[in-house]
Design a protein around this motif. Structure first.
Motif, short mmCIF file in Angstrom:
data_model
loop_
_atom_site.label_atom_id
_atom_site.label_comp_id
_atom_site.label_asym_id
_atom_site.label_seq_id
_atom_site.Cartn_x
_atom_site.Cartn_y
_atom_site.Cartn_z
N UNK A 33 -9.80 59.99 -76.49
CA UNK A 33 -10.10 58.61 -76.10
C UNK A 33 -8.87 57.87 -75.58
N UNK A 34 -8.38 58.33 -74.47
CA UNK A 34 -7.21 57.72 -73.85
C UNK A 34 -7.70 56.64 -72.88
N UNK A 40 -11.12 55.52 -68.87
CA UNK A 40 -11.08 56.26 -70.13
C UNK A 40 -11.16 57.75 -69.87
N UNK A 41 -10.40 58.50 -70.65
CA UNK A 41 -10.47 59.96 -70.65
C UNK A 41 -10.90 60.36 -72.06
N UNK A 42 -12.00 61.13 -72.17
CA UNK A 42 -12.53 61.48 -73.48
C UNK A 42 -11.58 62.38 -74.27
N UNK A 52 -5.63 69.66 -69.00
CA UNK A 52 -7.03 69.46 -68.64
C UNK A 52 -7.54 68.13 -69.19
N UNK A 53 -8.18 67.37 -68.30
CA UNK A 53 -8.83 66.11 -68.66
C UNK A 53 -10.32 66.44 -68.80
N UNK A 54 -10.89 66.14 -69.97
CA UNK A 54 -12.29 66.48 -70.23
C UNK A 54 -13.17 65.24 -70.26
N UNK A 55 -14.24 65.29 -69.51
CA UNK A 55 -15.30 64.29 -69.59
C UNK A 55 -16.41 64.92 -70.41
N UNK A 56 -16.78 64.29 -71.52
CA UNK A 56 -17.81 64.83 -72.41
C UNK A 56 -19.09 64.03 -72.20
N UNK A 57 -20.19 64.75 -71.97
CA UNK A 57 -21.48 64.10 -71.73
C UNK A 57 -22.54 64.69 -72.63
N UNK A 58 -23.32 63.82 -73.27
CA UNK A 58 -24.43 64.25 -74.12
C UNK A 58 -25.73 63.73 -73.53
N UNK A 59 -26.73 64.57 -73.54
CA UNK A 59 -28.08 64.15 -73.15
C UNK A 59 -29.03 64.67 -74.20
#
Length: 123
Positions: A33-34, A40-42, A52-59
């Protein structure tokens, strides 16, 4: 209150699931959570020599789109801007880096179905 978790609680849990998954695949998580002027970067981690910059997505079940499909063009631009700002601020312009997506959904056999898309978003 109806007992349902709010989006912040779901987001924090999903990011923790993603972090455990990535760690099990050899990624070292550096930050979570930067927030910066870019956005924002997760999660931020190291996959070998690559930052590596990670985008986290939940559905959830019944969602019409997958987590990966939910990332709009505008969100992609924000992620690129946030990653660029982070690289600049930390003097890491010459480091190999990429933006990945970790899409999480309820699973049929396991609790979650996780899809790690490497280099999903490019500048």
């Amino acid at each position: 209150m109806d007992g349902k978790p709010d989006s912040n609680t779901i987001g924090a849990h999903t990011e923790a699931v993603a972090a455990r998954y990535l760690k099990s695949r050899g990624v070292t998580i550096i930050e979570r959570n930067v927030f910066n002027r870019g956005g924002e970067i997760d999660l931020i981690g190291r996959d070998g020599d690559t930052l590596v910059f990670f985008e986290v997505r939940f559905r959830g079940a019944g969602s019409l789109t997958s987590g990966a499909e939910s990332i709009t063009y505008g969100k992609q631009r924000k992620l690129v801007k946030a990653a660029s700002f982070y690289l600049h601020r930390h003097g890491l312009w010459h480091s190999p880096s990429r933006i990945d997506v970790v899409a999480i959904a309820p699973g049929d056999v396991k609790k979650y179905r996780i899809q790690w898309i490497k280099n999903a978003i490019q500048a």
